[in-house]
Design a protein around this motif. Structure first.
Motif, short mmCIF file in Angstrom:
data_model
loop_
_atom_site.label_atom_id
_atom_site.label_comp_id
_atom_site.label_asym_id
_atom_site.label_seq_id
_atom_site.Cartn_x
_atom_site.Cartn_y
_atom_site.Cartn_z
N THR A 131 0.88 -1.19 -0.16
CA THR A 131 -0.12 0.05 0.02
C THR A 131 1.01 1.20 0.07
O THR A 131 1.94 1.11 0.16
CB THR A 131 -1.03 -0.16 1.22
N ASP A 133 1.09 3.40 2.21
CA ASP A 133 1.66 3.75 3.53
C ASP A 133 2.40 2.51 3.90
O ASP A 133 2.89 2.30 5.11
CB ASP A 133 0.61 3.86 4.56
N ASN A 134 3.09 1.75 2.92
CA ASN A 134 4.02 0.59 3.00
C ASN A 134 3.64 -0.62 3.81
O ASN A 134 4.29 -1.26 4.49
CB ASN A 134 5.35 1.09 3.66
N LYS A 135 2.28 -0.80 4.05
CA LYS A 135 1.88 -2.09 4.51
C LYS A 135 1.89 -3.32 3.47
O LYS A 135 1.56 -2.88 2.20
CB LYS A 135 0.52 -1.86 5.15
N SER A 171 3.05 -7.26 6.86
CA SER A 171 4.05 -6.27 7.14
C SER A 171 5.02 -6.55 7.91
O SER A 171 4.81 -7.56 8.94
CB SER A 171 3.56 -5.08 7.45
#
Length: 369
Positions: A131, A133-135, A171
C-alpha cells in the motif's frame, strides 16, 4: 479471513451491474456464462500450462493500472466481465504487487466449444500488495480462466473470480525475541544435567505466562524435574508437576490461564513456549523449540509477517504452533544444550529411557554483557 462468493453473485459483483439496463446493453450472443459449462475432461497441468498461468498472473499484476493492456487479459464475452474490471481496480490500488504463487488448481475442457477454445482453468492466485503507507497485504484468490485462440496461438483470459480473499496484513514486525537483552534486564538461567540454558523473557508481551514460570521456578517447583517429553528435531518439554496425591498441580493462579498470543513472538528455533491441552489451558508445562528446519507447507498457510517467514526459513522452528501456544521467552545461550537433551533415546511416548536429563535449578539474574 476468506470469504466465499456465492455462484449466484458471480454475475453481479456490485449492485448496479445487476440492473436490467446494464444487462440490456449487451446482446445475448455477445455474452457467455462460463459457470454453466459442462466439463468433458479434467487433467493434470503440465509444465507448459503452469508456465502460461504463471505468466498470466505476472501480466495481471504488471498491467493492473493499464486499461488497454488489461482488456487483453479479460474475457469480454463473460457475464462477469464488469466484475473482473472491478477486481482489477482493487489490484490497481496497490503501489506494487508481488506475485507469490499462481498455479492451476483445476484444468479441464468443456463441451460445445472447438478444440482451440475449450480449455478452462481454476487458478490459485496468491500475491502481496504493498500500500501507499508501506503495509504489505497478502491475499489468495481463485480466478476462472478461459484459453482461447487459434492454430497460430492461444492465450489465457480471466472470466471471473471464484473466491476472493479479504486480505491479511503481513507487514514486517520487530523480531524482538532475536534481539540481545538490554544491560540490566532480568534473564532466566536453567541449569540442567546437560549444561546451562540462558533465556530472555518477555513479561510485557506475555505477563501471566512469565509470572507463572518465574514464581514456580523461585519456589523450586521445577528443581530435579526431568524433561519428560523429548522429540528430536521438534522440541523438549518439562513442567510435569504433580502433588502427593499424584494429581497434576495447577498454575500459580489456581487454575488454567488464558493464552497470550502476540504478533511479535513466534515459535522459532529456541522459543520458550507454554505447553497446553487446547485453547486457554496453560498451567505448568513449558517447552523449548529445537527444530532446525521449518515445514514450507505451514509457512504457506500461516500468512506470517514477511520477515518472520524469512527468519523461519533461516533458523528453523514450528510455524504451526503460532497462535496455539504462548511464546514467553527465547534461548539466549545454550542451544547446544537443548540439542543434547533432544538427542536422548526415548520410548514410544517420547519419554527418555535412560537417565533422563533433569532441571537442577532455575535462577533469574541481571544481564551484564
Amino acid at each position: 479471513m476468506k470469504k466465499l462468493i456465492p455462484l449466484t453473485l458471480l454475475a453481479c459483483m456490485t449492485l448496479p451491474l445487476c440492473t436490467p439496463a446494464v444487462v440490456q446493453q449487451v446482446s445475448a450472443s455477445a455474452t457467455h456464462d462460463y459457470r454453466s459449462e459442462v466439463q468433458s475432461h479434467q487433467f493434470r497441468p503440465h509444465s507448459g500450462d503452469k508456465q502460461e498461468v504463471a505468466d498470466f498472473a505476472q501480466a495481471l499484476a504488471k498491467h493492473r493500472a493499464n486499461p488497454a493492456e488489461l482488456e487483453k487479459l479479460l474475457a469480454k464475452d463473460s457475464l462477469n466481465h464488469f466484475a473482473m474490471q472491478d477486481y482489477e481496480k482493487g489490484l490497481a490500488l496497490f503501489k506494487s504487487v508481488q506475485v507469490v504463487e499462481a498455479v492451476p488448481e483445476k484444468l479441464y475442457t468443456v463441451t460445445k466449444e472447438d478444440a482451440y477454445n475449450n480449455y478452462r482453468a481454476i487458478v490459485k492466485f496468491k500475491y502481496v500488495g504493498y500500500t501507499a503507507d508501506n503495509k504489505a497485504i497478502e491475499k489468495t484468490d481463485w480466478i476462472g480462466l478461459v484459453k482461447r485462440g487459434s492454430m497460430d496461438g492461444a492465450a489465457w483470459q480471466a472470466w471471473g473470480v471464484i473466491w476472493q480473499d479479504s486480505g491479511i496484513d503481513v507487514s514486517d514486525v520487530r523480531l524482538i525475541q532475536l534481539e540481545k537483552p538490554q544491560k540490566g534486564e532480568e534473564i532466566g538461567v536453567i541449569t540442567t544435567d546437560a549444561g546451562v540454558i540462558k533465556l530472555r523473557l518477555f513479561p510485557d508481551k506475555a505477563p501471566k505466562a512469565v509470572e507463572n514460570f518465574k514464581t514456580l521456578a523461585k519456589k523450586g517447583a521445577y528443581n530435579d524435574m526431568i524433561f519428560h517429553r523429548v522429540i528430536n528435531d521438534f522440541m523438549i518439554q518439562a513442567g510435569e508437576l504433580t502433588g502427593p496425591d499424584g494429581k497434576e498441580l495447577p498454575s500459580i493462579y489456581g487454575q488454567d490461564f488464558e493464552d497470550e498470543f502476540n504478533r511479535d513472538l513466534f515459535n522459532f528455533r529456541g522459543a520458550l513456549s507454554m505447553g497446553n491441552a487446547g485453547p486457554n489451558t496453560n498451567s505448568t508445562h513449558f517447552y523449548i523449540v529445537q527444530s532446525p528446519k521449518v515445514d514450507q507447507e505451514y509457512l504457506d498457510l500461516s500468512a506470517l509477517p514477511l520477515n518472520a517467514e524469512a527468519k523461519y526459513k533461516e533458523i528453523g522452528g514450528r510455524a504451526y504452533l503460532d497462535n496455539r501456544h504462548t511464546v514467553f521467552g527465547h534461548v539466549l545461550e545454550g542451544m547446544e544444550v537443548v540439542d543434547k537433551i533432544a538427542a536422548q533415546k526415548t520410548d514410544e511416548t517420547a519419554r527418555p529411557l535412560n537417565n533422563p536429563v533433569k532441571v537442577q535449578k532455575i535462577e533469574f539474574v541481571i544481564y551484564n554483557p
